[in-house]
Design a protein around this motif. Sequence first.
Motif, PDB file in Angstrom:
ATOM      1  N   ILE A   1     -14.517  16.801 -10.544  1.00 38.10           N
ATOM      2  CA  ILE A   1     -13.178  16.784 -11.122  1.00 38.10           C
ATOM      3  C   ILE A   1     -13.259  17.301 -12.553  1.00 38.10           C
ATOM      4  O   ILE A   1     -13.996  16.751 -13.384  1.00 38.10           O
ATOM      5  N   ILE A   2     -12.515  18.378 -12.823  1.00 43.20           N
ATOM      6  CA  ILE A   2     -12.442  18.983 -14.155  1.00 43.20           C
ATOM      7  C   ILE A   2     -10.975  19.012 -14.553  1.00 43.20           C
ATOM      8  O   ILE A   2     -10.187  19.792 -14.003  1.00 43.20           O
ATOM      9  N   GLY A   3     -10.601  18.129 -15.486  1.00 38.62           N
ATOM     10  CA  GLY A   3      -9.187  17.982 -15.797  1.00 38.62           C
ATOM     11  C   GLY A   3      -8.445  17.521 -14.560  1.00 38.62           C
ATOM     12  O   GLY A   3      -8.825  16.546 -13.917  1.00 38.62           O
TER      13      GLY A   3
ATOM     14  N   LEU B   1     -10.235  23.000  -4.757  1.00 33.58           N
ATOM     15  CA  LEU B   1      -9.526  22.238  -3.737  1.00 33.58           C
ATOM     16  C   LEU B   1      -8.087  21.898  -4.121  1.00 33.58           C
ATOM     17  O   LEU B   1      -7.269  21.588  -3.248  1.00 33.58           O
ATOM     18  N   THR B   2      -7.759  21.904  -5.421  1.00 35.75           N
ATOM     19  CA  THR B   2      -6.417  21.519  -5.850  1.00 35.75           C
ATOM     20  C   THR B   2      -5.921  22.468  -6.941  1.00 35.75           C
ATOM     21  O   THR B   2      -6.691  23.238  -7.510  1.00 35.75           O
TER      22      THR B   2
ATOM     23  N   GLU C   1     -16.220  14.687 -13.916  1.00 40.87           N
ATOM     24  CA  GLU C   1     -16.535  13.639 -12.946  1.00 40.87           C
ATOM     25  C   GLU C   1     -17.150  14.250 -11.694  1.00 40.87           C
ATOM     26  O   GLU C   1     -16.748  15.328 -11.265  1.00 40.87           O
ATOM     27  N   VAL C   2     -18.109  13.533 -11.121  1.00 41.31           N
ATOM     28  CA  VAL C   2     -18.697  13.909  -9.832  1.00 41.31           C
ATOM     29  C   VAL C   2     -18.584  12.704  -8.916  1.00 41.31           C
ATOM     30  O   VAL C   2     -19.113  11.628  -9.209  1.00 41.31           O
TER      31      VAL C   2
ATOM     32  N   GLY D   1      -5.445  19.462 -18.414  1.00 41.78           N
ATOM     33  CA  GLY D   1      -6.623  18.689 -18.796  1.00 41.78           C
ATOM     34  C   GLY D   1      -7.929  19.456 -18.815  1.00 41.78           C
ATOM     35  O   GLY D   1      -8.988  18.865 -19.019  1.00 41.78           O
ATOM     36  N   VAL D   2      -7.866  20.776 -18.623  1.00 40.74           N
ATOM     37  CA  VAL D   2      -9.087  21.596 -18.640  1.00 40.74           C
ATOM     38  C   VAL D   2      -9.330  22.081 -20.059  1.00 40.74           C
ATOM     39  O   VAL D   2      -8.452  22.709 -20.662  1.00 40.74           O
TER      40      VAL D   2
END
Length: 312
Positions: free
Chosen positions: A119-121, A43-44, A101-102, A74-75
Amino acid sequence: MYDSPVGDRKADRRGRATLPEAVDLRSLLASADRAEVPVLVVLTGPQVGQRILLESSALVGHDPEADLMLVGDGVEWHHASFSPKDGGWIVRDLTGHRRTEVNGMRVSEILLSDDDQIIIGGTVLRFELHDPVEQAYDEAIQERLTKDDLTGLLSRRTFDVTLESALAAADRHDRALALLVVDIDGVKHINDRLGHLVGAHVIREVGRRIGDLLGEDGCACRLGGDEFGVIVPGVGLAAGEAMGERIRAAVAAARIAHEGERLAVTVSVGVAAFPEHATAPLDLLRRADDAMYVVKRAGGDAVGRYVAPTPA
């Protein structure tokens, strides 16, 4: 060898099938009662819109060999994994510090539901369940995101991500990489004399020959206009120059014609190599571009390596 969709334009960079030329909507609708399949949608970030079908356990991280390689900030190298469990799908944090994060909650492992956001990184993914019609739509979107419409080579955005991935792999495994910039000589003259449609035909034909010549040895894109970028992983400067010469010779020998007139089409090729010329993607691309312009100013139809300017 680095996988590429160039040799097979019906496959993505990891060899998975993409959209066929025509979709039989009737057969899709007839099969719409089949089980839904899980899909991750980016998505981003620089890979926004990328989709991956979860067919088996999948690794997500900065590793170029991951099932979904992310280049955002941040990955971590191996950040998270997705795998089937108890009839559903779970995401498992691999960082050891619950950096996955979920729906805003840090997790070590959790069972996913449709439309959950992960959210991953600095990258946001969405977990979705798709029926066959939605799957066909996914494939159509992926095709348009990753392929240049005129030449069938990689889109510029996909090329940028692929170059960053290839450089990360080369650095991790202590391997070389050659980057080529190929520019068609005299397209402006062709446009002025015969029109832009003929110029577009020349660009398409040169792109097709570059793709056919590379096969599985590298990948290419149209950087813009009549300029192409070529990644050749696992080879140094000399082998990169040899590939550039093969491209130059193939284009010079090509029978590109308009209304029975053979067009004299040539290219100028600049070559730079990782790690000696640059280690960052944009810097390496600039070095190859500089080398190409030196060739072009000397008359074109040749290959040249990057040479650092002499200090004043």
